[in-house]
Design a protein around this motif. Structure first.
Motif, mmCIF file in Angstrom:
data_model
loop_
_atom_site.group_PDB
_atom_site.id
_atom_site.type_symbol
_atom_site.label_atom_id
_atom_site.label_comp_id
_atom_site.label_asym_id
_atom_site.label_seq_id
_atom_site.Cartn_x
_atom_site.Cartn_y
_atom_site.Cartn_z
ATOM 1 N N THR A 164 0.884 -1.198 -0.251
ATOM 2 C CA THR A 164 0.104 0.047 -0.010
ATOM 3 C C THR A 164 0.949 1.249 0.084
ATOM 4 O O THR A 164 2.062 1.147 0.537
ATOM 5 N N THR A 209 -4.457 7.306 -1.112
ATOM 6 C CA THR A 209 -3.888 5.999 -0.861
ATOM 7 C C THR A 209 -4.330 5.153 -1.935
ATOM 8 O O THR A 209 -5.326 5.201 -2.811
ATOM 9 N N TYR A 210 -3.599 3.872 -1.991
ATOM 10 C CA TYR A 210 -3.669 2.931 -3.114
ATOM 11 C C TYR A 210 -3.150 1.813 -2.446
ATOM 12 O O TYR A 210 -1.997 1.716 -1.735
ATOM 13 N N SER A 211 -4.044 0.443 -2.575
ATOM 14 C CA SER A 211 -3.591 -0.717 -1.763
ATOM 15 C C SER A 211 -3.735 -1.883 -2.652
ATOM 16 O O SER A 211 -4.555 -1.743 -3.658
ATOM 17 N N ASP A 244 -4.868 -5.667 -4.113
ATOM 18 C CA ASP A 244 -6.022 -6.295 -3.862
ATOM 19 C C ASP A 244 -5.943 -7.187 -2.506
ATOM 20 O O ASP A 244 -6.918 -7.168 -1.959
ATOM 21 N N LYS A 290 -6.753 -4.887 0.491
ATOM 22 C CA LYS A 290 -7.987 -4.038 0.291
ATOM 23 C C LYS A 290 -8.945 -4.283 1.398
ATOM 24 O O LYS A 290 -9.387 -5.784 1.442
ATOM 25 N N GLY A 291 -9.422 -3.477 2.316
ATOM 26 C CA GLY A 291 -10.525 -3.761 3.251
ATOM 27 C C GLY A 291 -9.862 -4.119 4.560
ATOM 28 O O GLY A 291 -10.617 -4.384 5.483
ATOM 29 N N THR A 328 -4.994 -0.444 6.423
ATOM 30 C CA THR A 328 -4.991 1.012 6.132
ATOM 31 C C THR A 328 -3.639 1.746 6.409
ATOM 32 O O THR A 328 -3.224 1.657 7.642
ATOM 33 N N ASP A 342 3.398 1.742 -7.097
ATOM 34 C CA ASP A 342 3.399 0.649 -6.639
ATOM 35 C C ASP A 342 4.651 -0.279 -7.235
ATOM 36 O O ASP A 342 4.664 -1.579 -7.119
#
Length: 124
Positions: free
Chosen positions: A49, A58-60, A62, A65-66, A69, A106
């Motif tokens: 992330t 922000t970017y995470s 897959d 994700k969820g 954080t 990334d």
């Protein structure tokens, strides 16, 4: 010279939580994106992330994700990684890195300063 120091790793049971910290030196830290990567035994280092500088977009990946954080406290020159619902496959050494710009990436080549890593082990 920028130095990054990770902390907060440890051993946790599956379903548990950990909070990693990445403390940085440098007065302009808040202007740069920061990313978290991880490397499991026998595997390539992979992106987890990232958070951009200035506007904290922000970017995470897959896979997290969820559950994970990322956040930052520029006044304290620190970036955090809150990891919830941990799985055994999250076991790895986690590294924070400072991007070469304010934009998140990334890709490892987008980062020029790296911490020493902190071990996260999730037991089943």
């Amino acid at each position: 010279q920028v130095q990054l120091v990770e902390s907060g790793g440890g051993l946790v049971q599956a379903g548990g939580s950990l909070r990693l910290s990445c403390a940085a030196s440098g007065r302009t830290f808040g202007s740069y994106a920061v990313g978290w990567f991880r490397q499991a035994p026998g595997k390539e280092r992979e992106f987890v992330t990232a958070i951009s500088g200035n506007n904290s977009t922000t970017y995470s990946a897959d896979s997290v994700k969820g559950r994970f954080t990322i956040s930052r406290d520029n006044a304290r020159n620190t970036v955090f990684l809150q990891m919830n619902s941990l799985k055994p496959e999250d076991t790895a050494v986690y590294y924070c890195a400072r991007s070469k710009s304010s934009r998140w990436s990334d890709k490892q080549y987008g980062y020029d300063y790296w911490g020493q890593g902190t071990q996260v082990t999730v037991s089943s």
